[in-house]
Design a protein around this motif. Structure first.
Motif, PDB file in Angstrom:
ATOM      1  N   LEU A 163       0.826  -1.207   0.000  1.00  0.00           N
ATOM      2  CA  LEU A 163       0.000   0.000   0.000  1.00  0.00           C
ATOM      3  C   LEU A 163       0.860   1.258   0.000  1.00  0.00           C
ATOM      4  O   LEU A 163       0.567   2.233  -0.703  1.00  0.00           O
ATOM      5  N   LEU A 164       1.942   1.236   0.774  1.00  0.00           N
ATOM      6  CA  LEU A 164       2.814   2.413   0.863  1.00  0.00           C
ATOM      7  C   LEU A 164       3.539   2.694  -0.449  1.00  0.00           C
ATOM      8  O   LEU A 164       3.599   3.839  -0.893  1.00  0.00           O
ATOM      9  N   ILE A 165       4.082   1.649  -1.081  1.00  0.00           N
ATOM     10  CA  ILE A 165       4.822   1.873  -2.319  1.00  0.00           C
ATOM     11  C   ILE A 165       3.877   2.235  -3.453  1.00  0.00           C
ATOM     12  O   ILE A 165       4.225   3.024  -4.341  1.00  0.00           O
ATOM     13  N   SER A 166       2.652   1.708  -3.426  1.00  0.00           N
ATOM     14  CA  SER A 166       1.660   2.071  -4.452  1.00  0.00           C
ATOM     15  C   SER A 166       1.287   3.547  -4.312  1.00  0.00           C
ATOM     16  O   SER A 166       1.167   4.269  -5.314  1.00  0.00           O
ATOM     17  N   LEU A 167       1.106   3.997  -3.063  1.00  0.00           N
ATOM     18  CA  LEU A 167       0.807   5.410  -2.815  1.00  0.00           C
ATOM     19  C   LEU A 167       1.964   6.287  -3.280  1.00  0.00           C
ATOM     20  O   LEU A 167       1.763   7.324  -3.929  1.00  0.00           O
ATOM     21  N   ASN A 168       3.192   5.857  -2.972  1.00  0.00           N
ATOM     22  CA  ASN A 168       4.383   6.604  -3.371  1.00  0.00           C
ATOM     23  C   ASN A 168       4.467   6.703  -4.890  1.00  0.00           C
ATOM     24  O   ASN A 168       4.718   7.785  -5.438  1.00  0.00           O
ATOM     25  N   TRP A 169       4.252   5.596  -5.577  1.00  0.00           N
ATOM     26  CA  TRP A 169       4.288   5.586  -7.047  1.00  0.00           C
ATOM     27  C   TRP A 169       3.229   6.513  -7.634  1.00  0.00           C
ATOM     28  O   TRP A 169       3.504   7.261  -8.563  1.00  0.00           O
ATOM     29  N   LEU A 170       2.014   6.454  -7.072  1.00  0.00           N
ATOM     30  CA  LEU A 170       0.911   7.255  -7.595  1.00  0.00           C
ATOM     31  C   LEU A 170       1.197   8.755  -7.455  1.00  0.00           C
ATOM     32  O   LEU A 170       1.018   9.529  -8.403  1.00  0.00           O
ATOM     33  N   ILE A 171       1.666   9.146  -6.267  1.00  0.00           N
ATOM     34  CA  ILE A 171       1.974  10.570  -6.033  1.00  0.00           C
ATOM     35  C   ILE A 171       3.105  11.023  -6.946  1.00  0.00           C
ATOM     36  O   ILE A 171       3.047  12.105  -7.545  1.00  0.00           O
ATOM     37  N   TYR A 172       4.116  10.180  -7.096  1.00  0.00           N
ATOM     38  CA  TYR A 172       5.266  10.536  -7.934  1.00  0.00           C
ATOM     39  C   TYR A 172       4.854  10.709  -9.393  1.00  0.00           C
ATOM     40  O   TYR A 172       5.217  11.702 -10.040  1.00  0.00           O
ATOM     41  N   ILE A 173       4.106   9.748  -9.918  1.00  0.00           N
ATOM     42  CA  ILE A 173       3.663   9.817 -11.316  1.00  0.00           C
ATOM     43  C   ILE A 173       2.781  11.048 -11.535  1.00  0.00           C
ATOM     44  O   ILE A 173       2.943  11.783 -12.515  1.00  0.00           O
ATOM     45  N   TRP A 174       1.852  11.286 -10.601  1.00  0.00           N
ATOM     46  CA  TRP A 174       0.960  12.437 -10.720  1.00  0.00           C
ATOM     47  C   TRP A 174       1.768  13.733 -10.707  1.00  0.00           C
ATOM     48  O   TRP A 174       1.535  14.640 -11.508  1.00  0.00           O
ATOM     49  N   ALA A 175       2.731  13.824  -9.787  1.00  0.00           N
ATOM     50  CA  ALA A 175       3.524  15.049  -9.653  1.00  0.00           C
ATOM     51  C   ALA A 175       4.351  15.311 -10.910  1.00  0.00           C
ATOM     52  O   ALA A 175       4.407  16.448 -11.401  1.00  0.00           O
ATOM     53  N   VAL A 176       4.995  14.273 -11.433  1.00  0.00           N
ATOM     54  CA  VAL A 176       5.815  14.435 -12.640  1.00  0.00           C
ATOM     55  C   VAL A 176       4.975  14.928 -13.804  1.00  0.00           C
ATOM     56  O   VAL A 176       5.363  15.843 -14.536  1.00  0.00           O
ATOM     57  N   ASN A 177       3.799  14.341 -13.985  1.00  0.00           N
ATOM     58  CA  ASN A 177       2.958  14.703 -15.125  1.00  0.00           C
ATOM     59  C   ASN A 177       2.103  15.945 -14.893  1.00  0.00           C
ATOM     60  O   ASN A 177       1.304  16.323 -15.740  1.00  0.00           O
ATOM     61  N   HIS A 178       2.274  16.578 -13.713  1.00  0.00           N
ATOM     62  CA  HIS A 178       1.625  17.863 -13.447  1.00  0.00           C
ATOM     63  C   HIS A 178       2.683  18.938 -13.165  1.00  0.00           C
ATOM     64  O   HIS A 178       2.437  19.889 -12.422  1.00  0.00           O
ATOM     65  N   ASP A 179       3.868  18.742 -13.765  1.00  0.00           N
ATOM     66  CA  ASP A 179       4.942  19.742 -13.701  1.00  0.00           C
ATOM     67  C   ASP A 179       5.367  20.084 -12.276  1.00  0.00           C
ATOM     68  O   ASP A 179       5.556  21.244 -11.923  1.00  0.00           O
ATOM     69  N   ARG A 180       5.556  19.030 -11.474  1.00  0.00           N
ATOM     70  CA  ARG A 180       6.008  19.239 -10.087  1.00  0.00           C
ATOM     71  C   ARG A 180       7.268  18.401  -9.817  1.00  0.00           C
ATOM     72  O   ARG A 180       7.452  17.875  -8.725  1.00  0.00           O
ATOM     73  N   VAL A 181       8.131  18.290 -10.834  1.00  0.00           N
ATOM     74  CA  VAL A 181       9.344  17.469 -10.704  1.00  0.00           C
ATOM     75  C   VAL A 181      10.266  18.018  -9.615  1.00  0.00           C
ATOM     76  O   VAL A 181      10.887  17.264  -8.867  1.00  0.00           O
ATOM     77  N   VAL A 182      10.360  19.342  -9.508  1.00  0.00           N
ATOM     78  CA  VAL A 182      11.220  19.962  -8.479  1.00  0.00           C
ATOM     79  C   VAL A 182      10.761  19.541  -7.086  1.00  0.00           C
ATOM     80  O   VAL A 182      11.580  19.248  -6.208  1.00  0.00           O
ATOM     81  N   GLU A 183       9.445  19.477  -6.886  1.00  0.00           N
ATOM     82  CA  GLU A 183       8.915  19.067  -5.579  1.00  0.00           C
ATOM     83  C   GLU A 183       9.219  17.598  -5.284  1.00  0.00           C
ATOM     84  O   GLU A 183       9.443  17.224  -4.137  1.00  0.00           O
ATOM     85  N   THR A 184       9.232  16.760  -6.342  1.00  0.00           N
ATOM     86  CA  THR A 184       9.582  15.350  -6.115  1.00  0.00           C
ATOM     87  C   THR A 184      11.041  15.231  -5.702  1.00  0.00           C
ATOM     88  O   THR A 184      11.384  14.420  -4.838  1.00  0.00           O
ATOM     89  N   SER A 185      11.904  16.043  -6.316  1.00  0.00           N
ATOM     90  CA  SER A 185      13.326  15.983  -5.953  1.00  0.00           C
ATOM     91  C   SER A 185      13.519  16.415  -4.504  1.00  0.00           C
ATOM     92  O   SER A 185      14.305  15.817  -3.765  1.00  0.00           O
TER      93      SER A 185
END
Length: 299
Positions: free
Chosen positions: A76-98
């Motif tokens: 559940l934790l890694i799925s949540l992490n993946w979902l947030i990361y993918i969403w952030a990257v594709n919504h122009d929030r790459v700096v926030e992921t870093s």
């Protein structure tokens, strides 16, 4: 050691360059990308286990009660992490992921203090205070908490904490984690496909194939990391881990034209200083322990 450094560089380069991969599917919903990532990760890892004759190890992992709940939690934790990361990257929030993955090592340390009884030196507490100041600066700048960064750091930090409860090899663990959410991912993809809501149906055959390779993109860095961890000291691995968020930060600013203001610079400098201070303190502590250990053996 040279092989270990190569494996480590491969793992962190791959993780750092992942935004390039997910940006390819900017027209696809984050939920569908996650669904495909889960399904194809399982297919690829299951194939590796089959080839390596390790399929029984997966069955054995689920037969032990002590592994089941941690496996579900990790899934559940890694799925949540993946979902947030993918969403952030594709919504122009790459700096926030870093930023999230710069904060992650310090979050992991804090979790170790709170739940594993680990102790920090005064210098390390000072590093934690610097990192907190960095996040606070961004919070006041945004007018809200940088939830993407904190959610990524917390979800991956807790994921690492829970994984300490299991003693499974990386491929078996990843296969088990994908098995848990595989039915949900498969049903979700089936439903959106049958109801005409799928955003992948319009993709060309080339892009469909590339999406299927998300399983390889997920599993291979983990394999490389496992090989590096076996060959290198924790200190070396610790230094290498900052490569991934640095690459992502450069991609976000230089390639995707995401904003990097003076406030961002102040915040990142505080966090970079915290990481440097903490790493140097940890290195000094390990060297002191090694010297003490050598002295005891000679005596």
């Amino acid at each position: 050691m040279n092989a270990g450094i190569i494996y480590g560089l491969l793992a962190y380069l791959a993780w750092g360059l992942l935004p390039l991969f997910w940006k390819t599917f900017i027209s696809v919903s984050s939920g569908e990308i996650l669904g495909h990532r889960v399904v194809w990760s399982f297919v690829f890892v299951a194939l590796l286990l089959l080839i390596g004759g390790r399929w029984k190890a997966l069955k054995s992992a689920f037969s032990e009660r002590k592994n089941v709940l941690p496996m579900i939690g990790c899934s559940l934790l890694i799925s949540l992490n993946w979902l947030i990361y993918i969403w952030a990257v594709n919504h122009d929030r790459v700096v926030e992921t870093s930023l999230g993955y710069y904060i992650n090592p310090l979050i992991s340390v804090l979790l170790g203090v709170c739940f594993l009884g680990e102790r920090l030196r005064v210098v390390q507490w000072a590093a934690m205070a610097l990192a907190t100041a960095g996040v606070t600066v961004l919070t006041f700048s945004y007018g809200s908490v940088p939830w993407i960064s904190l959610a990524l750091a917390l979800s991956f930090g807790v994921y690492g904490l829970v994984k300490k409860k299991m003693h499974l090899e990386p491929m078996v663990s990843l296969a088990g984690e994908t098995v848990v959410v595989l039915p949900v991912a498969a049903v979700y993809l089936l439903v959106v496909g049958m109801t005409g809501q799928s955003t992948t149906s319009s993709l060309s055959a080339d892009y469909q194939l590339l999406l299927a390779l998300s399983g390889v993109a997920t599993a291979m860095p983990l394999l490389w990391f496992a090989q590096a961890a076996q060959r290198l000291s924790l200190t070396t691995v610790g230094f290498l881990q900052y490569l991934a968020p640095t690459i992502s930060l450069i991609l976000g600013v230089a390639l995707y034209d995401e904003p990097f203001t003076t406030v961002h610079l102040i915040s990142f400098c505080l966090i970079w200083s915290a990481l440097l201070l903490f790493t140097l303190s940890s290195l000094k502590g390990r060297l002191a322990m090694r010297a003490t250990g050598t002295g005891v053996q000679k005596g």
